[in-house]
Scaffold this active site. Structure first.
Site, PDB file in Angstrom:
ATOM      1  N   TYR A 145       4.697  -2.438   4.396  1.00 34.99           N
ATOM      2  CA  TYR A 145       3.592  -2.243   3.459  1.00 34.99           C
ATOM      3  C   TYR A 145       4.034  -2.537   2.028  1.00 34.99           C
ATOM      4  CZ  TYR A 145       0.070   0.231   0.683  1.00 34.99           C
ATOM      5  OH  TYR A 145      -0.896   0.561  -0.239  1.00 34.99           O
ATOM      6  N   LYS A 149       2.661  -5.385  -0.640  1.00 35.67           N
ATOM      7  CA  LYS A 149       2.063  -5.035  -1.927  1.00 35.67           C
ATOM      8  C   LYS A 149       2.860  -5.621  -3.093  1.00 35.67           C
ATOM      9  CE  LYS A 149      -1.683  -2.778  -0.870  1.00 35.67           C
ATOM     10  NZ  LYS A 149      -3.013  -3.282  -1.268  1.00 35.67           N
ATOM     11  N   ILE A 177      -4.366   7.617  -2.419  1.00 34.83           N
ATOM     12  CA  ILE A 177      -5.788   7.756  -2.692  1.00 34.83           C
ATOM     13  C   ILE A 177      -6.358   8.859  -1.802  1.00 34.83           C
ATOM     14  CG2 ILE A 177      -8.001   6.565  -2.784  1.00 34.83           C
ATOM     15  CD1 ILE A 177      -6.456   3.925  -2.927  1.00 34.83           C
TER      16      ILE A 177
END
Length: 226
Positions: A145, A149, A177
């Site tokens: 991940y 990113k 989030i």
């Protein structure tokens, strides 16, 4: 945002829905693109284009062109489409790295490439990508991940340099989030420190606004109260 035409990718996800609703509430017209099937009928201020695989360049171009044709132009692209995986490098599957790259980098790349001709014709063209604080320094289990990113970060910087003076290109870098999925995955976490979708949407829409005309190539941390 009054009168602006915005494309939001990943529009049917937790963050995409909030960004879309906020943009419409501020007077924008929004075309939402998602891999999931469309869920709402078209209205004067929004349409949904479902069943689109943005990791495929041809599908991305068709969807972006259809959105621009529907509203007559395109002023901003907000690349929210993406994915997450947690696995260690030693015990993981190399295919996960390919999947994260496709979901996070290629979706943003393909949508951006398709949108550039439309955005360059706008008086205030904007691209906003979703990076991650984890893309700056990866923790254990975050390799696939975080690497993808980090790719979004470099894409943002390079595209900003290429389009300087024509289209601004920026990225927001959230921490965790506050979504239902993240709460379910981390039931013991202190969610009061997380970034809410509304807080992140406010930053994203600022970067899409006329007020951010002098901001490009920025990787803006949005790390809540951590």
């Amino acid at each position: 945002m009054n009168g602006k035409v915005i494309v939001v990718t990943g529009a049917l996800g937790a963050l995409g829905r909030v960004v879309t609703d906020e943009a419409v509430a501020r007077g924008a017209r929004v075309a939402g693109i998602d891999h999931a099937a469309a869920q709402s009928a078209p209205s004067a201020d929004r349409i949904e284009l479902g069943g689109v695989d943005l990791s495929d360049a041809a599908q991305a171009k068709t969807a972006i062109d259809d959105a621009a044709a529907h509203f007559g132009r395109l002023d901003a692209l907000i690349n929210i489409a993406g994915g997450f995986a947690f696995e260690t490098i030693a015990d993981g599957d190399p295919k996960t790295w390919q999947r994260m790259y496709a979901l996070n980098v290629m979706t943003a790349l393909n949508a951006s490439r398709a949108a550039i001709p439309h955005l360059a014709s706008s008086s205030a063209g904007r691209i906003i990508n979703i990076g991650a604080l984890g893309g700056l320094q990866a923790a254990a289990g975050m390799g696939p991940y975080a690497a993808s990113k980090a790719g979004v970060h470099r894409l943002t910087e390079s595209l900003a340099a290429e389009l300087k003076g024509k289209v601004t290109v920026n990225a927001v870098l959230p921490s965790i989030i506050d979504t239902a999925a993240n709460r379910a995955a981390m039931p013991k976490a202190d969610v009061s420190k997380w970034v809410t979708p509304k807080e992140l949407a406010d930053v994203i829409l600022f970067l899409a606004s006329d007020a951010a005309s002098a901001v490009t190539g920025a990787l803006l941390p949005v790390n809540g109260r951590v």
